[in-house]
Design an enzyme around this catalytic site. Structure first.
Site, mmCIF file in Angstrom:
data_model
loop_
_atom_site.group_PDB
_atom_site.id
_atom_site.type_symbol
_atom_site.label_atom_id
_atom_site.label_comp_id
_atom_site.label_asym_id
_atom_site.label_seq_id
_atom_site.Cartn_x
_atom_site.Cartn_y
_atom_site.Cartn_z
ATOM 1 N N PHE A 1 -0.125 9.949 -7.222
ATOM 2 C CA PHE A 1 -0.116 8.500 -7.024
ATOM 3 C C PHE A 1 -0.744 7.783 -8.199
ATOM 4 O O PHE A 1 -0.813 6.604 -8.235
ATOM 5 C CB PHE A 1 -0.844 8.139 -5.724
ATOM 6 C CG PHE A 1 -0.349 8.960 -4.555
ATOM 7 C CD1 PHE A 1 1.000 9.131 -4.349
ATOM 8 C CD2 PHE A 1 -1.241 9.571 -3.699
ATOM 9 C CE1 PHE A 1 1.458 9.899 -3.297
ATOM 10 C CE2 PHE A 1 -0.783 10.340 -2.636
ATOM 11 C CZ PHE A 1 0.563 10.504 -2.446
ATOM 12 N N CYS B 1 0.849 -1.208 0.000
ATOM 13 C CA CYS B 1 0.000 0.000 0.000
ATOM 14 C C CYS B 1 0.880 1.253 0.000
ATOM 15 O O CYS B 1 0.630 2.217 -0.728
ATOM 16 C CB CYS B 1 -0.910 -0.015 1.235
ATOM 17 S SG CYS B 1 -1.876 1.480 1.471
ATOM 18 N N TRP C 1 2.447 1.599 -3.401
ATOM 19 C CA TRP C 1 1.451 2.075 -4.372
ATOM 20 C C TRP C 1 1.371 3.602 -4.340
ATOM 21 O O TRP C 1 1.190 4.255 -5.368
ATOM 22 C CB TRP C 1 0.076 1.478 -4.040
ATOM 23 C CG TRP C 1 -1.032 1.946 -4.948
ATOM 24 C CD1 TRP C 1 -1.400 1.403 -6.139
ATOM 25 C CD2 TRP C 1 -1.917 3.061 -4.735
ATOM 26 N NE1 TRP C 1 -2.458 2.096 -6.671
ATOM 27 C CE2 TRP C 1 -2.790 3.118 -5.842
ATOM 28 C CE3 TRP C 1 -2.058 4.003 -3.715
ATOM 29 C CZ2 TRP C 1 -3.788 4.086 -5.950
ATOM 30 C CZ3 TRP C 1 -3.044 4.977 -3.822
ATOM 31 C CH2 TRP C 1 -3.894 5.000 -4.933
ATOM 32 N N HIS C 2 1.549 4.167 -3.138
ATOM 33 C CA HIS C 2 1.426 5.617 -3.019
ATOM 34 C C HIS C 2 2.594 6.366 -3.662
ATOM 35 O O HIS C 2 2.456 7.546 -3.984
ATOM 36 C CB HIS C 2 1.298 6.025 -1.546
ATOM 37 C CG HIS C 2 -0.090 5.882 -1.019
ATOM 38 N ND1 HIS C 2 -0.612 4.687 -0.601
ATOM 39 C CD2 HIS C 2 -1.093 6.795 -0.866
ATOM 40 C CE1 HIS C 2 -1.855 4.863 -0.203
ATOM 41 N NE2 HIS C 2 -2.188 6.121 -0.360
ATOM 42 N N GLY C 3 3.719 5.720 -3.813
ATOM 43 C CA GLY C 3 4.805 6.427 -4.469
ATOM 44 C C GLY C 3 6.109 5.671 -4.436
ATOM 45 O O GLY C 3 6.320 4.795 -3.591
#
Length: 499
Positions: free
Chosen positions: A499, A340, A343-345
């Protein structure tokens, strides 16, 4: 005869401008959306024209935000439409699984190339003291969101919870739909597809809700998030050692409020805009700072992503490690939140942020029974006293992780914490209020509205829905006017666009 319209400037305005996405809070979007809604309403009973209009506007909306990278979105729609058809067409489980794996490789491969290539090069250079030049890669805006939307469709067909649509047009509309294209909510195809061919209908209460969502979303984004970011939060995070502990602590609170107002403000506007067109998108935020635990926070924060991770990542991991019982769940939770964060960066701060959430959730699961026993022994279980302290502690844990999320290096976080613990200077708080009354007021207002009982919001929806149409237009105009007064010349893109 002199022309009143400079067509060269108009064409330039409507063309893709790098770094200037078409966001809901701009005058250009409001003008284009007004024109779109006039056509949409005029031809609402003509199904083919109505759907075609949304698809055309959605592709233009994405072109204006990502330029010719809009072609990736179209390619994604084409390949995932056929992945869904091929999975559905076969009874052979091995073949189904093979198509799913190919789908994952293609979708995640595209996402990884654009998002993580230079991060991997940076790691390789760091490990081997290498000198590989980073590639000139442009990250197409919203690619994480529409990739996950597409995978939702493929996964649901694979798990046999969704029948594929025979209409590429309908699938394209699901993937292209402009209100949630760039930053969610990540809607499920099972919820969206059945709405496409129904004649749009919106109740009086839903119209009131849409107007209120767009108005409050605009105020959250422009009046609160952008203003406190530019005029306070960014300055402290850039140079924490120049300020006292009071200012550093307020900056952490400020960023926590900023990211909530920024992202939930976008979601509010997306849901409101979709509702005006007769489409119901899923809820994405539910007063996350009222959470009494980290697990409760994730049930309230970015709900569409949380459910995606729960259904398509955590549950398969939970099944895989089910023999390990609690420890299997802990492994599943930690891996899910680690990914997670990624996924954000493509950055260590995002990975660490995810790992912290994974650790806190796993640890909370491990001590669940002794903690419940302690509450019972102290006779505080299910009391307001306990809920207050749980909310207080959860909020500060969340705020601390957002400080990690916001900072590009751990040095900044350590500097902020050292200023808070060793150079606090409580007397500065009064001076801060005197010198920065607007920042103080906006932060107080933002948190106050967040912690008010949700019944008040429901009452506001009822109140707005009872207004005549002129009253609703007046309310929306007032929100736009207020946002315009606070708007900076440097428009701040939505945080989650990255993102």
């Amino acid at each position: 005869m002199t022309s009143f319209i400079d067509f060269n400037k108009l064409i330039e305005l409507l063309r893709y401008q790098p770094g200037d996405p078409l966001v809901f809070s701009t005058a250009l979007f409001l003008a284009l959306f007004t024109f779109f809604m006039i056509l949409y309403t005029a031809f609402v009973k003509n199904n083919a024209f109505r759907i075609g209009l949304i698809i055309f506007f959605s592709i233009y909306f994405y072109y204006k935000s990502a330029g010719y990278y809009a072609s990736i979105l179209i390619v994604s729609a084409a390949i995932n439409f056929y992945f869904g058809k091929w999975i559905s067409a076969t009874e052979n489980f091995s073949y189904k699984r093979l198509i799913l794996i190919v789908s994952l490789i293609v979708n995640l491969g595209l996402l990884s190339y654009f998002k993580y290539t230079n991060f991997v090069i940076e790691i390789i250079n760091g490990i081997g003291d290498g000198n590989i030049e980073p590639l000139d890669i442009f990250l197409p805006i919203g690619i994480s969101f529409y990739t996950f939307k597409a995978l939702t469709y493929v996964f649901d067909i694979y798990y046999d919870t969704l029948k594929p649509t025979d209409s590429f047009r309908d699938f394209a509309l699901y993937l292209f739909f402009f209100p949630n294209l760039l930053a969610g909510p990540i809607d499920r195809a099972a919820d969206f597809l059945p709405q496409i061919n129904k004649e749009p209908f919106i109740t009086k209460k839903e119209l009131g809700l849409a107007v209120l969502l767009i108005s409050t979303g605009l105020i959250k984004k422009v009046v609160i998030a952008d203003y406190i970011s530019l005029n306070f939060v960014d300055r402290i995070f850039d140079f924490p050692l120049r300020y006292t502990g009071v200012e550093n602590l307020l900056a952490i609170y400020g960023y926590t409020l900023q990211i909530y107002c920024d992202f939930s403000g976008y979601s509010d506007m997306a849901i409101g805009v979709a509702l005006l067109m007769g489409f119901r998108l899923m809820e994405n935020f539910n007063y996350p700072f009222k959470a009494t635990s980290i697990a409760d926070f994730w049930r309230r924060w970015h709900i569409s992503l949380s459910r995606w991770l729960l259904d398509y990542l955590f549950r398969p991991l939970q099944m895989k490690y089910r023999n390990l019982r609690v420890f299997g769940n802990m492994i599943g939770i930690f891996v899910t939140f680690l990914l997670c964060g990624l996924w954000h960066g493509a950055g260590w701060n995002f990975i660490l942020w995810g790992a912290l959430h994974g650790f806190m959730m796993s640890f909370s699961l491990l001590i669940q029974k002794p903690r419940a026993g302690l509450y019972k022994m102290l006779r505080i279980e299910n009391t307001k006293f306990l809920r207050f302290f749980q909310t207080l502690i959860t909020f500060h844990l969340i705020a601390l992780t957002f400080a990690v999320f916001r900072s590009y290096d751990l040095r900044t976080v350590f500097d902020m914490l050292s200023q808070i613990t060793e150079f606090f200077h409580a007397e500065v708080f009064v001076q801060f209020i005197e010198k920065m009354p607007l920042i103080t007021g906006l932060m107080a207002l933002g948190f106050l509205f967040h912690f008010l009982p949700s019944k008040l919001y429901d009452y506001s929806v009822t109140l707005v829905s009872r207004l005549p149409l002129a009253g609703k237009i007046l309310l929306l105009t007032a929100a736009i006017w207020l946002a315009a007064q606070f708007k900076s010349a440097d428009i701040q893109p939505f945080i989650y666009f990255q993102f």
